[in-house]
Scaffold this motif. Structure first.
Motif, short mmCIF file in Angstrom:
data_model
loop_
_atom_site.label_atom_id
_atom_site.label_comp_id
_atom_site.label_asym_id
_atom_site.label_seq_id
_atom_site.Cartn_x
_atom_site.Cartn_y
_atom_site.Cartn_z
N GLY A 57 0.71 -1.41 -0.01
CA GLY A 57 0.20 -0.01 -0.04
C GLY A 57 0.82 1.12 0.03
N LEU A 58 2.00 1.37 0.86
CA LEU A 58 2.84 2.42 0.95
C LEU A 58 3.51 2.69 -0.42
N ASP A 59 4.01 1.51 -0.99
CA ASP A 59 4.44 1.49 -2.21
C ASP A 59 3.86 2.01 -3.51
N GLU A 60 2.44 1.44 -3.56
CA GLU A 60 1.51 2.20 -4.31
C GLU A 60 1.44 3.69 -4.16
N ALA A 61 1.32 4.23 -2.99
CA ALA A 61 1.14 5.62 -2.66
C ALA A 61 2.46 6.42 -3.20
N ARG A 62 3.56 5.85 -3.08
CA ARG A 62 4.91 6.56 -3.38
C ARG A 62 4.80 6.66 -4.97
N GLU A 63 4.42 5.60 -5.46
CA GLU A 63 4.51 5.44 -7.08
C GLU A 63 3.51 6.54 -7.78
N SER A 64 2.17 6.48 -7.10
CA SER A 64 1.31 7.42 -7.60
C SER A 64 1.87 9.08 -7.41
N GLY A 65 2.73 9.26 -6.74
CA GLY A 65 3.19 10.75 -6.30
C GLY A 65 2.47 11.23 -5.05
N ALA A 66 1.43 10.27 -4.48
CA ALA A 66 0.69 11.02 -3.47
C ALA A 66 1.69 11.25 -2.11
N LEU A 67 2.92 10.58 -1.93
CA LEU A 67 3.86 10.93 -0.87
C LEU A 67 4.42 12.24 -0.86
N ASP A 68 4.86 12.36 -2.09
CA ASP A 68 5.51 13.69 -2.46
C ASP A 68 4.51 14.89 -2.50
N SER A 69 3.22 14.82 -2.74
CA SER A 69 2.38 15.91 -2.60
C SER A 69 2.24 16.35 -1.06
N ILE A 70 2.37 15.05 -0.37
CA ILE A 70 2.07 15.27 1.13
C ILE A 70 3.25 16.23 1.71
N VAL A 71 4.31 15.80 1.29
CA VAL A 71 5.51 16.74 1.86
C VAL A 71 5.57 18.01 1.02
N SER A 72 5.20 18.14 0.02
CA SER A 72 5.04 19.72 -0.33
C SER A 72 4.02 20.76 0.39
N ARG A 73 2.98 19.83 0.92
CA ARG A 73 1.91 20.80 1.57
C ARG A 73 2.59 21.11 3.03
N TYR A 74 3.49 20.53 3.28
CA TYR A 74 4.13 21.02 4.76
C TYR A 74 5.66 21.74 4.63
N GLN A 75 5.84 21.94 3.54
CA GLN A 75 7.16 22.76 3.05
C GLN A 75 6.86 24.27 3.24
N ARG A 76 7.56 24.88 3.84
CA ARG A 76 7.44 26.68 4.01
C ARG A 76 8.36 27.11 3.21
#
Length: 261
Positions: free
Chosen positions: A242-261
């Motif tokens: 499940g985590l690998d699929e989330a990473r491949e979809s770009g979802a994890l990168d999107s999460i990181v970008s939301r918290y970057q200032r």
């Protein structure tokens, strides 16, 4: 007309029969749904994990946000398991997860010392092991060895703090890291060991302290979801997928970008 009944069964035999019938019913019943539920713990460690209520604890996923928390939620949305997410003090959560089936903990630094204590799902996000000094401090060091002369603030159960203790450093341990920025400004500690993103954020939000000085980054470690060894390895494989699929979809990168200032 009188209807004759069969021979009366003695009371002890009736009891044995009832027990046998009960055991048969239990054997035929499907496993309890609760056995498929996962209990996932974290701590208040912004920006990786944070309580949306402003409290240092939370009882459900809706009250927990942050980089790693959102990554775990994204992973859980892709697997067929019910789960409960709770926020507790790190040392309490760490001890509770070990030895219990279907229990997990994040964000947990994966180190050689911890390798056999858990099954691992990840990586989630990395942490930078950083020594901070007070804004007006003149401390300058170029290696970890040079920090031996100083008192370091940490907290119980934290991998960075435990590492320094194991290496013979003088570490003031609390149950959380929330008060450590104040220890610096009050002169109760010379340095504070914490993650490079966490330190300035906690100092400003909890105490209004700005300008902490990062004097040394001495290590970087990936963080994981640590799953108890008592949990079925098949569950761990599903979570990793499940985590690998989330990473491949770009979802994890999107999460990181939301918290970057």
């Amino acid at each position: 007309m009188t209807v004759k009944s069969g021979p009366e069964v003695p009371a002890p035999l009736k009891s044995i029969k009832r027990v046998a019938q009960g055991l048969l019913l239990l054997a035929l019943m499907p496993p309890a749904v609760a056995s498929d539920k996962l209990y996932i713990y974290t701590e208040n460690y912004p920006p990786y994990n944070a309580s949306t209520t402003g409290q240092g604890f939370a009882h459900n996923a809706g009250d927990i946000s942050g980089i790693c928390s959102d990554m775990v939620k994204e992973m859980m949305a892709r697997v067929d398991y019910d789960y409960v997410m709770k926020m507790r003090d790190w040392s309490l959560a760490y001890n509770r997860v070990q030895g219990r089936e279907n229990h997990a903990l994040f964000c947990t630094a994966r180190t050689d010392e911890r390798e056999d204590q858990f099954q691992w799902v990840g990586p989630l996000a990395p942490i930078k092991w950083t020594l901070f000094a007070a804004p007006d401090s003149d401390i300058k060091i170029s290696s970890l060895e040079e920090a031996r002369q100083y008192t370091i603030a940490g907290y119980k159960g934290d991998v960075m703090s435990d590492y320094l203790v194991g290496e013979g450093f003088e570490v003031i341990m609390g149950v959380s890291g929330q008060q450590n920025p104040r220890r610096l400004t009050l002169g109760q500690a010379d340095l504070w060991v914490t993650d490079g993103l966490v330190g300035p954020l906690v100092a400003e939000e909890a105490h209004g302290i700005t300008g902490l000085r990062p004097v040394l980054v001495f290590r970087q470690t990936p963080m994981y979801l640590a799953v108890s060894n008592e949990t079925d390895p098949g569950v761990v494989e599903d979570l990793q997928q499940g985590l690998d699929e989330a990473r491949e979809s770009g979802a994890l990168d999107s999460i990181v970008s939301r918290y970057q200032r």
